[in-house]
Design a protein around this motif. Structure first.
Motif, mmCIF file in Angstrom:
data_model
loop_
_atom_site.group_PDB
_atom_site.id
_atom_site.type_symbol
_atom_site.label_atom_id
_atom_site.label_comp_id
_atom_site.label_asym_id
_atom_site.label_seq_id
_atom_site.Cartn_x
_atom_site.Cartn_y
_atom_site.Cartn_z
ATOM 1 N N MET A 198 -3.227 -16.972 10.717
ATOM 2 C CA MET A 198 -2.488 -18.029 11.357
ATOM 3 C C MET A 198 -1.007 -17.973 10.954
ATOM 4 O O MET A 198 -0.129 -18.170 11.781
ATOM 5 N N THR A 199 -0.761 -17.697 9.700
ATOM 6 C CA THR A 199 0.614 -17.603 9.226
ATOM 7 C C THR A 199 1.351 -16.502 9.953
ATOM 8 O O THR A 199 2.498 -16.679 10.366
ATOM 9 N N SER A 200 0.695 -15.362 10.112
ATOM 10 C CA SER A 200 1.363 -14.246 10.788
ATOM 11 C C SER A 200 1.664 -14.604 12.236
ATOM 12 O O SER A 200 2.680 -14.177 12.787
ATOM 13 N N TRP A 201 0.823 -15.398 12.886
ATOM 14 C CA TRP A 201 1.079 -15.823 14.258
ATOM 15 C C TRP A 201 2.332 -16.689 14.325
ATOM 16 O O TRP A 201 3.163 -16.523 15.198
ATOM 17 N N PHE A 202 2.478 -17.639 13.365
ATOM 18 C CA PHE A 202 3.652 -18.520 13.344
ATOM 19 C C PHE A 202 4.926 -17.769 12.965
ATOM 20 O O PHE A 202 5.990 -18.041 13.500
ATOM 21 N N LEU A 203 4.827 -16.848 12.032
ATOM 22 C CA LEU A 203 6.024 -16.199 11.516
ATOM 23 C C LEU A 203 6.353 -14.877 12.201
ATOM 24 O O LEU A 203 7.424 -14.316 12.003
ATOM 25 N N GLY A 204 5.443 -14.355 12.951
ATOM 26 C CA GLY A 204 5.745 -13.141 13.705
ATOM 27 C C GLY A 204 5.289 -11.869 13.011
ATOM 28 O O GLY A 204 4.519 -11.873 12.050
ATOM 29 N N LYS A 205 5.802 -10.755 13.518
ATOM 30 C CA LYS A 205 5.364 -9.429 13.071
ATOM 31 C C LYS A 205 5.754 -9.135 11.629
ATOM 32 O O LYS A 205 5.038 -8.424 10.931
ATOM 33 N N GLU A 206 6.881 -9.675 11.189
ATOM 34 C CA GLU A 206 7.324 -9.394 9.816
ATOM 35 C C GLU A 206 6.280 -9.856 8.802
ATOM 36 O O GLU A 206 5.915 -9.123 7.882
ATOM 37 N N SER A 207 5.781 -11.096 8.989
ATOM 38 C CA SER A 207 4.790 -11.606 8.033
ATOM 39 C C SER A 207 3.478 -10.852 8.148
ATOM 40 O O SER A 207 2.788 -10.633 7.160
ATOM 41 N N SER A 208 3.135 -10.449 9.351
ATOM 42 C CA SER A 208 1.893 -9.708 9.554
ATOM 43 C C SER A 208 1.937 -8.366 8.824
ATOM 44 O O SER A 208 0.981 -7.990 8.132
ATOM 45 N N SER A 209 3.027 -7.645 8.969
ATOM 46 C CA SER A 209 3.127 -6.351 8.281
ATOM 47 C C SER A 209 3.224 -6.540 6.771
ATOM 48 O O SER A 209 2.664 -5.747 6.010
ATOM 49 N N TRP A 210 3.912 -7.613 6.345
ATOM 50 C CA TRP A 210 3.997 -7.916 4.911
ATOM 51 C C TRP A 210 2.604 -8.161 4.346
ATOM 52 O O TRP A 210 2.230 -7.593 3.327
ATOM 53 N N TRP A 211 1.808 -9.007 5.011
ATOM 54 C CA TRP A 211 0.477 -9.330 4.512
ATOM 55 C C TRP A 211 -0.412 -8.084 4.528
ATOM 56 O O TRP A 211 -1.210 -7.869 3.612
ATOM 57 N N GLY A 212 -0.257 -7.249 5.513
ATOM 58 C CA GLY A 212 -1.022 -5.997 5.569
ATOM 59 C C GLY A 212 -0.750 -5.121 4.357
ATOM 60 O O GLY A 212 -1.673 -4.508 3.797
ATOM 61 N N GLN A 213 0.502 -5.076 3.916
ATOM 62 C CA GLN A 213 0.845 -4.296 2.726
ATOM 63 C C GLN A 213 0.306 -4.952 1.455
ATOM 64 O O GLN A 213 -0.187 -4.263 0.561
ATOM 65 N N GLU A 214 0.382 -6.271 1.383
ATOM 66 C CA GLU A 214 -0.102 -6.996 0.196
ATOM 67 C C GLU A 214 -1.612 -6.841 0.038
ATOM 68 O O GLU A 214 -2.114 -6.666 -1.076
ATOM 69 N N VAL A 215 -2.324 -6.897 1.137
ATOM 70 C CA VAL A 215 -3.793 -6.814 1.109
ATOM 71 C C VAL A 215 -4.258 -5.516 0.472
ATOM 72 O O VAL A 215 -5.253 -5.489 -0.251
ATOM 73 N N ARG A 216 -3.541 -4.461 0.683
ATOM 74 C CA ARG A 216 -3.924 -3.156 0.118
ATOM 75 C C ARG A 216 -3.918 -3.169 -1.409
ATOM 76 O O ARG A 216 -4.656 -2.417 -2.035
ATOM 77 N N CYS A 217 -3.080 -4.008 -1.995
ATOM 78 C CA CYS A 217 -2.949 -4.067 -3.458
ATOM 79 C C CYS A 217 -3.865 -5.110 -4.101
ATOM 80 O O CYS A 217 -3.919 -5.199 -5.327
ATOM 81 N N LEU A 218 -4.545 -5.918 -3.299
ATOM 82 C CA LEU A 218 -5.342 -7.036 -3.829
ATOM 83 C C LEU A 218 -6.822 -6.715 -3.833
ATOM 84 O O LEU A 218 -7.307 -5.966 -2.979
ATOM 85 N N THR A 219 -7.542 -7.328 -4.776
ATOM 86 C CA THR A 219 -9.002 -7.220 -4.785
ATOM 87 C C THR A 219 -9.550 -8.149 -3.706
ATOM 88 O O THR A 219 -8.824 -8.986 -3.153
ATOM 89 N N LEU A 220 -10.839 -8.038 -3.423
ATOM 90 C CA LEU A 220 -11.468 -8.908 -2.427
ATOM 91 C C LEU A 220 -11.345 -10.388 -2.825
ATOM 92 O O LEU A 220 -11.097 -11.242 -1.980
ATOM 93 N N GLU A 221 -11.531 -10.656 -4.107
ATOM 94 C CA GLU A 221 -11.416 -12.032 -4.591
ATOM 95 C C GLU A 221 -9.992 -12.561 -4.422
ATOM 96 O O GLU A 221 -9.780 -13.700 -4.011
ATOM 97 N N GLU A 222 -9.012 -11.750 -4.745
ATOM 98 C CA GLU A 222 -7.612 -12.161 -4.626
ATOM 99 C C GLU A 222 -7.219 -12.393 -3.167
ATOM 100 O O GLU A 222 -6.453 -13.301 -2.865
ATOM 101 N N ARG A 223 -7.773 -11.594 -2.258
ATOM 102 C CA ARG A 223 -7.481 -11.762 -0.833
ATOM 103 C C ARG A 223 -7.947 -13.123 -0.325
ATOM 104 O O ARG A 223 -7.319 -13.704 0.545
ATOM 105 N N ALA A 224 -9.042 -13.598 -0.862
ATOM 106 C CA ALA A 224 -9.614 -14.869 -0.414
ATOM 107 C C ALA A 224 -9.087 -16.064 -1.196
ATOM 108 O O ALA A 224 -9.400 -17.206 -0.857
ATOM 109 N N ASP A 225 -8.286 -15.835 -2.208
ATOM 110 C CA ASP A 225 -7.778 -16.921 -3.055
ATOM 111 C C ASP A 225 -6.490 -17.513 -2.461
ATOM 112 O O ASP A 225 -5.462 -16.834 -2.355
#
Length: 179
Positions: A1-28
């Motif tokens: 939802m955040t990426s929808w409101f903020l656009g492509k920049e936030s979507s690509s940012w979150w995509g990069q962050e997810v790669r560095c996070l564990t499954l638990e951290e992604r859901a936190d």
């Protein structure tokens, strides 16, 4: 939802962050908020909120108002918020001097415990003292007594007319005549 409101920049940012996070951290949610603020929170705004937190004093605020503001502002100063001892120290530091001195003999392990003590102090200060209670009761009895005398006095001096003609006497009172 955040990426929808903020656009492509936030979507690509979150995509990069997810790669560095564990499954638990992604859901936190807290992890997400921390990372999001780091990326999209203006540093000037964060610094201003940290300064507000550092300078926060209870002043004329109630214990609840002070506690609420303290919690809200602590979210901007994660280094302090993560340290329970520092949070207690800062919470005490901002408390009214009078209340803080009342708590010197009370041991607290957290600012939440200290807050509960402040609530009890505030409640006890807002309760009327025994002398105030006695004064209120005395004034109430006096008022009730005065009201009773005033209403009795009115009943004694009132004159009621009967149906029919009436005339005024020389003293201004009415007398019943006729039937």
């Amino acid at each position: 939802m955040t990426s929808w409101f903020l656009g492509k920049e936030s979507s690509s940012w979150w995509g990069q962050e997810v790669r560095c996070l564990t499954l638990e951290e992604r859901a936190d949610w807290e992890v997400f908020k921390q990372l999001f603020r780091k990326m999209f929170g203006p540093p000037e705004y964060i610094n201003r909120k940290k300064q507000e937190f550092t300078e926060l004093r209870q002043g004329k605020l109630t214990a609840n108002e002070y506690y609420g503001r303290f919690i809200d502002l602590s979210h901007y100063y994660l280094e302090v918020a993560a340290n329970p001892i520092e949070m207690l120290r800062r919470f005490r530091l901002g408390t009214k001097k009078k209340w803080c001195s009342m708590t010197t003999t009370t041991s607290c392990d957290s600012y939440q415990e200290f807050y509960e003590i402040l609530l009890r102090i505030e409640d006890s200060e807002n309760m009327p003292s025994e002398s105030e209670e006695e004064e209120k009761d005395g004034n109430k009895r006096k008022d009730d007594k005065d009201k009773g005398q005033a209403s009795q006095g009115l009943r004694k001096t009132q004159s009621f007319k009967r149906s029919g003609a009436s005339s005024s006497s020389s003293n201004g009172c009415f007398s019943a005549t006729g039937q």
